[in-house]
Structure formats: structure tokens, C-alpha cells
Design a protein around this motif. Sequence first.
Motif, short mmCIF file in Angstrom:
data_model
loop_
_atom_site.label_atom_id
_atom_site.label_comp_id
_atom_site.label_asym_id
_atom_site.label_seq_id
_atom_site.Cartn_x
_atom_site.Cartn_y
_atom_site.Cartn_z
N SER A 1 0.16 4.46 -8.50
CA SER A 1 0.88 3.41 -7.78
C SER A 1 0.34 2.01 -8.05
O SER A 1 1.05 1.03 -7.87
N GLY A 2 -0.94 1.93 -8.45
CA GLY A 2 -1.56 0.63 -8.60
C GLY A 2 -1.82 -0.04 -7.26
O GLY A 2 -2.05 -1.25 -7.19
N LYS A 3 -1.75 0.74 -6.19
CA LYS A 3 -1.90 0.22 -4.83
C LYS A 3 -2.97 1.02 -4.08
O LYS A 3 -3.24 2.16 -4.40
N PRO A 4 -3.54 0.43 -3.05
CA PRO A 4 -4.42 1.20 -2.17
C PRO A 4 -3.57 2.15 -1.32
O PRO A 4 -2.34 2.04 -1.31
N PHE A 5 -4.21 3.06 -0.62
CA PHE A 5 -3.45 4.01 0.19
C PHE A 5 -3.92 4.01 1.64
O PHE A 5 -5.04 3.64 1.96
N LEU A 6 -3.02 4.45 2.51
CA LEU A 6 -3.25 4.57 3.95
C LEU A 6 -2.78 5.96 4.37
O LEU A 6 -1.64 6.33 4.09
N ALA B 1 0.85 -1.20 0.00
CA ALA B 1 0.00 0.00 0.00
C ALA B 1 0.88 1.24 0.00
O ALA B 1 2.01 1.22 0.49
N LEU B 2 0.35 2.32 -0.53
CA LEU B 2 1.00 3.62 -0.49
C LEU B 2 0.63 4.27 0.83
O LEU B 2 -0.54 4.26 1.22
N THR B 3 1.60 4.80 1.55
CA THR B 3 1.32 5.51 2.80
C THR B 3 1.72 6.96 2.65
O THR B 3 2.74 7.27 2.02
N THR B 4 0.94 7.84 3.23
CA THR B 4 1.24 9.26 3.15
C THR B 4 0.60 10.01 4.30
O THR B 4 -0.39 9.56 4.87
N PHE C 1 -13.25 14.26 7.39
CA PHE C 1 -12.04 13.68 6.80
C PHE C 1 -12.14 12.16 6.76
O PHE C 1 -11.91 11.54 5.72
N ALA C 2 -12.50 11.55 7.89
CA ALA C 2 -12.55 10.09 7.97
C ALA C 2 -13.62 9.51 7.06
O ALA C 2 -13.38 8.52 6.35
N LEU C 3 -14.81 10.11 7.04
CA LEU C 3 -15.87 9.61 6.17
C LEU C 3 -15.49 9.76 4.70
O LEU C 3 -15.79 8.89 3.88
N CYS D 1 -8.91 3.53 -0.27
CA CYS D 1 -8.38 3.79 1.08
C CYS D 1 -8.53 2.55 1.96
O CYS D 1 -9.61 2.00 2.10
N VAL D 2 -7.42 2.12 2.53
CA VAL D 2 -7.45 0.96 3.42
C VAL D 2 -7.32 1.34 4.90
O VAL D 2 -7.34 0.48 5.76
N GLY D 3 -7.21 2.64 5.20
CA GLY D 3 -7.16 3.06 6.59
C GLY D 3 -6.65 4.46 6.78
O GLY D 3 -6.21 5.12 5.84
N TYR D 4 -6.75 4.91 8.02
CA TYR D 4 -6.30 6.25 8.39
C TYR D 4 -5.88 6.25 9.85
O TYR D 4 -6.28 5.38 10.63
N HIS D 5 -5.05 7.22 10.22
CA HIS D 5 -4.54 7.31 11.58
C HIS D 5 -4.49 8.76 12.03
O HIS D 5 -3.82 9.58 11.40
#
Length: 137
Positions: A27-32, A7-10, A68-70, A78-82
Motif C-alpha cells: 500500500s505504501g501506507k502505514p496501517f491501523l 493509512a490502511l485499516t483492517t 498483540f498490542a506490543l 503501525c499507527v494504532g490499534y483498537h
Amino acid sequence: YGLYKKALTTNSQRTKRDWTDMWVETSGKPFLITEFYAKGMDTKLPNKGGAGWVVKTQEARGAFFESFALGLMEHPGCVGYHWFKYMDDHPAEKKSRVAISNKGLLSSQYEIYEDLHASQKMVNTHGYAILERMRRA
């Protein structure tokens, strides 16, 4: 770049749909999202440090979190958030008192910001049901 990544993280303080779409397409990837926050002006902290938005109250911090979260949950990539920090910056731990900011769910004295906490609890408990209602509307 990213050949062995799942996954791409940013860190991001904005969720513009064209940006998030571009991350997935490029990226061809999901992001976090690994860091986001808003700072409340209703604390005694100067809020000069960091990239987070500045809002008037803890209630507004909660509204920022909800939006933001919704928005992230709605994106299929999107696979998650922190949320960035558990606790505000502590004055004794900073070299510069100017950088001390309201970034946490708790104050540096371990006092919870109830309005922010209520918003986080609501979204984390009921977020998918809320999104389902939004999709049907």
C-alpha cells in the motif's frame, strides 16, 4: 485503491510480521488495526459468534492483549490499534443467543473485566518503555 487514503485499516486477529510488512510494502501506507479481541470461556456466554480467539480466562484475554498490542507497537508501520468492543454482546439485543460472545472490556451488566483492564492499562501506560527495554535486551 487507497489513492486518497492516509493509512490502511483492517480487522485482524493475527499480527504475523510478514503480513504487516506486506501491507506496508503493497500500500505504501502505514496501517491501523481497527478490530481485534479474544473471548474468555470463564463467562456464561456461548462465545460462538465472531472471529476473535477463544481463551480460558480473563487473565488470558489480558495476556493476549499485551502480546498483540506490543507486537503492533513494535512494527514501524503501525499507527494504532483498537480493541473491538467496549461491552459484551447483550442477550436482549441479539436475534440469536448463540452469537452472544465475550468481546468487551465490560460485561453486558457494566461489570469491568479486571484482568483484561489491568493489562490494557499497563500496555497503554507503559508500552513504549517496555518496547525500549525489549530493543536494548
